[in-house]
Write an enzyme that holds these catalytic residues in place. Structure first.
Site, PDB file in Angstrom:
ATOM      1  N   LYS A  74       1.033  -1.410   0.401  1.00 25.21           N
ATOM      2  CA  LYS A  74      -0.048  -0.417  -0.045  1.00 25.21           C
ATOM      3  C   LYS A  74       0.716   1.018  -0.114  1.00 25.21           C
ATOM      4  CE  LYS A  74      -4.084   1.655   3.021  1.00 25.21           C
ATOM      5  NZ  LYS A  74      -4.648   2.138   4.431  1.00 25.21           N
ATOM      6  N   SER A 149      -9.195   1.831   2.819  1.00 22.67           N
ATOM      7  CA  SER A 149      -8.906   2.244   1.894  1.00 22.67           C
ATOM      8  C   SER A 149      -7.861   1.310   1.905  1.00 22.67           C
ATOM      9  CB  SER A 149      -8.403   3.505   3.061  1.00 22.67           C
ATOM     10  OG  SER A 149      -7.093   2.816   3.704  1.00 22.67           O
ATOM     11  N   SER A 173      -9.719  -1.076   7.238  1.00 27.44           N
ATOM     12  CA  SER A 173      -9.212  -0.819   6.209  1.00 27.44           C
ATOM     13  C   SER A 173      -9.305  -2.134   5.402  1.00 27.44           C
ATOM     14  CB  SER A 173      -8.150  -0.201   6.087  1.00 27.44           C
ATOM     15  OG  SER A 173      -9.214   1.375   6.149  1.00 27.44           O
TER      16      SER A 173
END
Length: 490
Positions: A74, A149, A173
């Site tokens: 990420k 996210s 997330s």
């Protein structure tokens, strides 16, 4: 080839049936087919191929399951010399001079970083629609959200591009995108994985997590990442070790619970799959009990999360002002530079959260909002602790529906009644307490995956893995890849 699990790829490497270069070549080809997902910020194809060539000449360590395994990180994990943007305009040109502990561990074990994945800006968002690079699409249906996210990482694992990917979990997330994308998403006990070099959002809630396509692979990854780190003040050491070696289906001595009041709120097409699993567990001798949890505390989950996380974000990101840090936009005073830089550098979701967070920690509102939210958090944790004193495992729905359509989210205006529907906020429980929590596939509804979430008390990560393995074996959904490269419903 990357549709194989970590365990399978390791076996093929050991038996010399494949080479690191072949794995990377397949991953790169698969990545090219999935550009439609819009899941990446930076792709490191040349670098990955070069490392694979070096690894071709090295013996494969029999005890290193992550050797030559490609992955995505990420884009809020700092990678030295590699652009790290957190999917925000204010950081679009940032190249760190330091490496996060987690990516460094993977580098030392000769895992292959294939690139950086998109996220909701600065980790703030639950849909995958707020990255600087645009919407991240669900590989099962291109018209649906991935959740956020950690949206890009979830999409790439679900599409079979890589067998695992790094994410972060502040509210849900990692675990909610896992449910929407039909994969395994794990948030370990708070502090078990170092956050050094990971851009903070809300430090009292932030946890490093990751995606795989099987429970076995999830246990394997924690064996490597779950290391105490003195560079992280919140790093904690667990008495548990060798999660993969100790992975075995939970026995009937384990007591399971689910929240009866939340279960009754599920729509029939979702609820029926949970009912079926509970019957299966009971038929195998497990105690499965529907329990009451204070509804007022469940309704408080979202506001408590919002007040605490938004307030902490204001402090965590205060240096992103165009002067101390971040892309600068000129102005005729330092105040104007800060205002201009932040106005142009942040998206509307982030700005809204900063405004709410600033309001909550302002002198006149701290007692009413921020301190009260922390007190209610304590009540929620106390109630959850009571559950784990009697039961080993708490089962929750990962979400109340299949992945929503992108258009429905963008057009959404929440009513007060919808805000009180706490089912979609249940995964926040594990962030407030800091306990281990894993989402795995439960079933398919209208050809779209739905997930079940498995929880245990803090530092009982092995219990979570073992209970999840039991459920995975019962359900029979493992290492599933979205069909037709994400184009089946697009």
């Amino acid at each position: 080839m990357t549709a194989y699990s970590i365990k399978e790829l390791h076996h093929l490497l050991i038996t010399k049936k494949i080479t690191p270069s072949q794995i990377v070549a397949d991953a790169v080809a698969n990545l090219a087919k999935h550009q439609v997902l819009n899941a990446t910020v930076t792709e490191l194809v040349a670098e990955a191929k070069a490392l694979a060539l070096k690894l071709d000449q090295m013996p494969v360590p029999s005890d290193n399951y992550l050797f030559a395994i490609p992955y995505f990180a990420k884009d809020n994990f700092a990678t030295k010399g590699i652009k790290t943007t957190a999917s925000s305009k204010i950081l679009e040109n940032f190249v760190p001079s330091y490496e996060s502990t987690v990516t460094n561990i993977l580098k030392e074990n000769n895992s292959i970083l294939l690139g950086k994945s998109a996220l909701d800006e600065l980790g703030m968002g639950g849909h995958g629609l707020y990255a600087l690079t645009g919407d991240v699409l669900n590989p099962w249906d291109l018209t649906c959200i991935t959740g956020g996210s950690s949206s890009g990482s979830a999409a790439l694992v679900a599409a079979g591009v890589v067998p695992f990917a790094l994410g972060t979990d502040t509210g849900d997330s990692v675990r909610k995108p896992a449910g929407y994308c039909g994969i395994v998403g794990f948030k370990p006990t708070y502090g078990l994985i170092s956050r050094y070099g990971v851009f903070p959002y809300a430090p009292s809630l932030d946890t490093v997590g990751y995606f795989t396509r099987s429970v076995e692979d999830s246990a394997i990854v924690l064996d490597y990442l779950g290391q105490e780190d003195h560079q992280d003040a919140t790093s904690l050491k667990s008495k548990e070790q060798e999660y993969f070696k100790n992975l075995t289906p939970a026995t009937s001595k384990q007591k399971f619970a689910y929240l009866k009041n939340a279960h009754l709120l599920l729509p029939p097409e979702i609820k029926t799959h949970f009912d079926k699993l509970y019957r299966q567990l009971a038929n195998q001798g497990f105690t499965v009990t529907g329990i009451d949890f204070p509804v007022d505390l469940l309704k408080a989950l979202l506001p408590v999360y919002m007040v605490i996380s938004f307030a902490e974000a204001v402090s965590s990101h205060s240096m992103l002002d165009g002067i101390n840090f971040g892309t600068r936009v000129d102005g005729d005073s330092y105040e104007k530079v800060m205002i201009n830089s932040r106005t142009e550098g942040f998206g509307h979701v982030v700005k809204r959260r900063y405004v709410i967070g600033s309001y909550a920690v302002s002198k006149e509102n701290q007692t009413l909002l921020f301190l009260k939210a922390k007190r209610v958090r304590r009540l929620i944790v106390a109630a959850l602790r009571t559950v784990f004193q009697e039961y080993d495992i708490l089962l929750l729905p990962a979400a109340s529906s299949i992945a929503p359509k992108i258009n429905s989210i963008k057009d959404q205006i929440l009513t007060e009644a919808e805000l009180e529907n706490y089912v979609d906020d249940l995964l926040v429980l594990a962030n407030l307490m800091g306990n281990p929590s894993l989402t795995l596939p439960l079933a398919f509804v209208d050809k779209m995956p739905i997930g079940i979430n498995v929880n245990a008390a803090p530092f009982a990560d092995q219990k979570v893995f073992n209970a999840s393995l039991l459920i995975e074996k019962m359900i029979g959904i493992k290492n599933t890849v979205a069909p037709e490269g994400g184009k089946n419903n697009g």
